[in-house]
Design a protein around this motif. Structure first.
Motif, short mmCIF file in Angstrom:
data_model
loop_
_atom_site.label_atom_id
_atom_site.label_comp_id
_atom_site.label_asym_id
_atom_site.label_seq_id
_atom_site.Cartn_x
_atom_site.Cartn_y
_atom_site.Cartn_z
N ALA A 148 0.84 -1.20 0.00
CA ALA A 148 0.00 0.00 0.00
C ALA A 148 0.87 1.24 0.00
N PRO A 149 0.46 2.29 -0.76
CA PRO A 149 1.24 3.52 -0.77
C PRO A 149 1.26 4.15 0.61
N ARG A 150 2.33 4.93 0.87
CA ARG A 150 2.43 5.54 2.18
C ARG A 150 1.19 6.35 2.51
N SER A 151 0.66 7.03 1.49
CA SER A 151 -0.48 7.90 1.75
C SER A 151 -1.71 7.10 2.15
N PRO A 188 -3.81 -2.28 -5.77
CA PRO A 188 -4.50 -1.78 -6.97
C PRO A 188 -5.14 -0.41 -6.79
N ARG A 189 -5.23 0.07 -5.56
CA ARG A 189 -5.80 1.41 -5.34
C ARG A 189 -4.74 2.50 -5.46
N THR A 190 -3.48 2.14 -5.71
CA THR A 190 -2.40 3.13 -5.76
C THR A 190 -2.58 4.06 -6.96
N THR A 191 -2.56 5.33 -6.69
CA THR A 191 -2.67 6.28 -7.81
C THR A 191 -1.35 6.33 -8.57
N LEU A 192 -1.44 6.83 -9.78
CA LEU A 192 -0.22 6.99 -10.57
C LEU A 192 0.75 7.94 -9.85
N LEU A 193 0.20 8.97 -9.21
CA LEU A 193 1.06 9.92 -8.49
C LEU A 193 1.81 9.23 -7.35
N ASP A 194 1.12 8.41 -6.57
CA ASP A 194 1.79 7.72 -5.47
C ASP A 194 2.79 6.69 -6.00
N ALA A 195 2.45 6.05 -7.13
CA ALA A 195 3.40 5.10 -7.71
C ALA A 195 4.69 5.82 -8.09
N LEU A 196 4.56 7.00 -8.67
CA LEU A 196 5.74 7.74 -9.09
C LEU A 196 6.54 8.24 -7.89
N ARG A 197 5.82 8.84 -6.95
CA ARG A 197 6.51 9.48 -5.83
C ARG A 197 6.98 8.48 -4.78
N ASP A 198 6.09 7.56 -4.39
CA ASP A 198 6.39 6.68 -3.25
C ASP A 198 7.12 5.41 -3.64
N HIS A 199 6.93 4.97 -4.88
CA HIS A 199 7.52 3.68 -5.28
C HIS A 199 8.68 3.83 -6.26
N ASP A 240 10.40 6.93 -6.50
CA ASP A 240 11.21 8.06 -6.02
C ASP A 240 11.33 9.17 -7.05
N LEU A 241 10.29 9.37 -7.83
CA LEU A 241 10.25 10.49 -8.75
C LEU A 241 9.36 11.56 -8.12
N ASN A 242 9.99 12.45 -7.38
CA ASN A 242 9.23 13.39 -6.56
C ASN A 242 8.98 14.73 -7.23
N GLY A 243 9.34 14.81 -8.51
CA GLY A 243 9.11 16.08 -9.23
C GLY A 243 7.63 16.38 -9.39
N SER A 244 6.82 15.36 -9.60
CA SER A 244 5.38 15.56 -9.69
C SER A 244 4.87 15.79 -8.28
N LYS A 245 4.18 16.89 -8.06
CA LYS A 245 3.82 17.29 -6.70
C LYS A 245 2.39 16.90 -6.35
N LYS A 246 2.21 16.65 -5.05
CA LYS A 246 0.85 16.40 -4.55
C LYS A 246 0.38 17.67 -3.87
N GLY A 247 -0.52 18.38 -4.54
CA GLY A 247 -1.06 19.59 -3.96
C GLY A 247 -2.35 19.28 -3.24
N GLY A 263 1.78 11.14 -24.23
CA GLY A 263 1.83 12.47 -24.83
C GLY A 263 0.70 13.40 -24.44
N GLN A 264 -0.29 12.90 -23.72
CA GLN A 264 -1.41 13.76 -23.30
C GLN A 264 -1.26 14.08 -21.82
N ARG A 265 -1.63 15.32 -21.45
CA ARG A 265 -1.50 15.64 -20.03
C ARG A 265 -2.59 14.94 -19.22
N GLU A 266 -2.22 14.58 -18.03
CA GLU A 266 -3.15 13.86 -17.16
C GLU A 266 -2.82 14.18 -15.71
N LEU A 267 -3.85 14.22 -14.88
CA LEU A 267 -3.65 14.46 -13.45
C LEU A 267 -3.33 13.12 -12.79
N ALA A 268 -2.10 12.97 -12.35
CA ALA A 268 -1.67 11.67 -11.83
C ALA A 268 -2.36 11.31 -10.52
#
Ligand code: FES
Ligand code: FES
Length: 224
Positions: A8-11, A66-77, A79-86, A101-106
């Motif tokens: 499970a993601p840290r969040s 399976p509930r892990t968001t793309l943002l948590d996968a990037l940041r928590d799993h 270590d790509l912390n450039g994408s921010k969680k606001g 190639g399309q923008r998406e809210l991770a």
């Protein structure tokens, strides 16, 4: 209550709460009733599923709740912390990445829904020491203050320039059958196309200037 998967993601494992005496302490996150209902037979016994993402040109293989968001996968799993969680609610744009190639809210995307997709994060924009023109323009135009929103702004700007190049209209395009060319992209168009990215520092004038500058660096010419 069933135990959470070890993956499970840290969040999802931890939340803060304020006690009656005012102290802030770590508290277990209360999950809404029925949240476990979607866990299916393809999971491993530990409750994790295999996820394959192509991140910044590299295949990354994970086992995730399976509930892990793309943002948590990037940041928590990864270590790509450039994408921010606001906001974590799809409202601020700080987590914007490119998916094929399309923008998406991770923060609104499940990682498991993006098997084999090409994910580009802010870490993948530069080519070695050579910055993407949008990154260079943000620096040149001083388009940031605290910088928290900046990676999302840059990823959105990269996408909006490509959308304009492809002739995609926006909400303020007067004639959707004849959307503005990249070179004719007005400040109003830029502001509208970046309206999903909030900047709490109010750096908007310089952000618009940076996108205009990046447009020119991209060979779009100037219309303003
Ligand atoms: S963190 Fe995703 S939109 Fe705010
Ligand atoms: S630069 Fe601080 S939130 Fe945008």
């Amino acid at each position: 209550m069933r135990s959470r998967p070890r993956c499970a993601p840290r969040s999802a494992r931890r939340r803060w709460r304020r006690r009656g005496d005012g102290a802030v302490v770590v508290a277990d996150r209360q999950r809404p009733a029925g949240m476990d209902a979607g866990i299916g037979a393809s999971q491993s016994p530990e409750g994790c599923v295999p996820v394959r993402l192509r991140v910044n040109g590299e295949l990354r293989e994970l086992r995730l709740d399976p509930r892990t968001t793309l943002l948590d996968a990037l940041r928590d799993h990864l270590d790509l912390n450039g994408s921010k969680k606001g906001c974590d609610l799809g409202q601020c744009g700080a987590c914007t990445v490119l998916v094929d190639g399309q923008r998406e809210l991770a923060c609104l995307a499940l990682a498991v829904a993006h098997q084999e997709d090409e994910i580009t994060t802010i870490e993948g924009l530069a080519d070695g020491d050579r910055l993407d023109p949008v990154q260079a323009a943000f620096i040149e135009c001083d388009a940031l203050q605290c910088g928290y929103c900046t990676s999302g702004q840059i990823m959105s700007a990269v996408a909006l320039l490509e959308e304009a190049r492809r002739g995609v209209p926006s909400h303020v395009t007067l004639d959707v059958s004849a959307p503005p060319s990249l070179g004719a992209l007005s400040d109003e168009e830029i502001r509208e196309r970046l309206s999903g990215n909030l900047c709490r520092c109010g750096a908007y004038p310089n952000i618009v200037a940076a996108v205009r500058r990046a447009r020119d660096l991209n060979g779009g010419g100037s219309a303003d």
